[in-house]
Write a protein that holds these residues in place. Structure first.
Motif, short mmCIF file in Angstrom:
data_model
loop_
_atom_site.label_atom_id
_atom_site.label_comp_id
_atom_site.label_asym_id
_atom_site.label_seq_id
_atom_site.Cartn_x
_atom_site.Cartn_y
_atom_site.Cartn_z
N LYS A 57 -5.69 -12.04 0.83
CA LYS A 57 -4.27 -11.70 0.70
C LYS A 57 -4.07 -10.78 -0.50
O LYS A 57 -4.86 -10.78 -1.43
CB LYS A 57 -3.44 -12.96 0.55
N LEU A 58 -3.03 -9.99 -0.47
CA LEU A 58 -2.70 -9.06 -1.54
C LEU A 58 -1.34 -9.47 -2.08
O LEU A 58 -0.37 -9.53 -1.34
CB LEU A 58 -2.67 -7.63 -0.99
N ASP A 59 -1.30 -9.74 -3.38
CA ASP A 59 -0.02 -10.16 -3.94
C ASP A 59 0.91 -8.96 -4.12
O ASP A 59 0.52 -7.82 -3.95
CB ASP A 59 -0.23 -10.89 -5.27
N GLY A 60 2.16 -9.23 -4.45
CA GLY A 60 3.17 -8.18 -4.51
C GLY A 60 2.91 -7.15 -5.59
O GLY A 60 3.13 -5.96 -5.39
N ALA A 62 -0.01 -6.21 -6.96
CA ALA A 62 -1.14 -5.35 -6.62
C ALA A 62 -0.78 -4.37 -5.51
O ALA A 62 -1.15 -3.19 -5.56
CB ALA A 62 -2.33 -6.21 -6.19
N SER A 63 -0.02 -4.82 -4.52
CA SER A 63 0.35 -3.91 -3.43
C SER A 63 1.33 -2.86 -3.92
O SER A 63 1.26 -1.70 -3.50
CB SER A 63 0.93 -4.69 -2.26
N HIS A 64 2.24 -3.22 -4.82
CA HIS A 64 3.18 -2.25 -5.38
C HIS A 64 2.43 -1.18 -6.18
O HIS A 64 2.73 0.01 -6.06
CB HIS A 64 4.20 -2.97 -6.26
N ALA A 66 -0.72 -0.29 -5.78
CA ALA A 66 -1.52 0.51 -4.86
C ALA A 66 -0.65 1.55 -4.17
O ALA A 66 -1.07 2.72 -4.00
CB ALA A 66 -2.19 -0.40 -3.83
N MET A 67 0.54 1.18 -3.75
CA MET A 67 1.43 2.14 -3.10
C MET A 67 1.89 3.21 -4.09
O MET A 67 2.06 4.37 -3.73
CB MET A 67 2.64 1.44 -2.50
N TYR A 70 -0.91 5.65 -4.37
CA TYR A 70 -0.99 6.41 -3.12
C TYR A 70 0.06 7.52 -3.09
O TYR A 70 -0.23 8.67 -2.77
CB TYR A 70 -0.81 5.46 -1.94
#
Length: 92
Positions: A57-60, A62-64, A66-67, A70
């Motif tokens: 799973k990817l927590d919020g 880390a995903s924020h 990464a985006m 990107y």
């Protein structure tokens, strides 16, 4: 008389050749049509089953991040290296 037999014979041969043109010449290939697409799709599918609790799973946060990285890569693309191959003293 011989002439009509020759025409009849040539028409028979022509008809036989035309009939073989309609016959399927690749029954083995036709039997396996589409297998390569199915195999490639299966090879490129990750976790085809239903989701389970064992998947990473990817927590919020880390995903924020990464985006953000990107999107930033499209705003300011990284600098391309400049070099010359095989030309000595061309750029002075």
């Amino acid at each position: 008389m011989k002439f009509t037999h020759a025409i009849a014979g040539s028409l028979t041969v022509t008809a036989a050749l035309l009939m073989t043109a309609c016959a399927p010449v690749t029954p083995n290939l036709d039997a396996h049509f589409g297998e390569s697409v199915s195999v490639l799709r299966a090879q490129q599918t990750l976790n085809a089953g239903p989701p389970s609790s064992e998947q990473p799973k990817l927590d919020g946060v880390a995903s924020h991040e990464a985006m953000g990285r990107y999107e930033a890569s499209y705003r300011t693309p990284p600098a391309q290296p400049s070099f010359t191959i095989g030309i000595s003293g061309a750029a002075r």
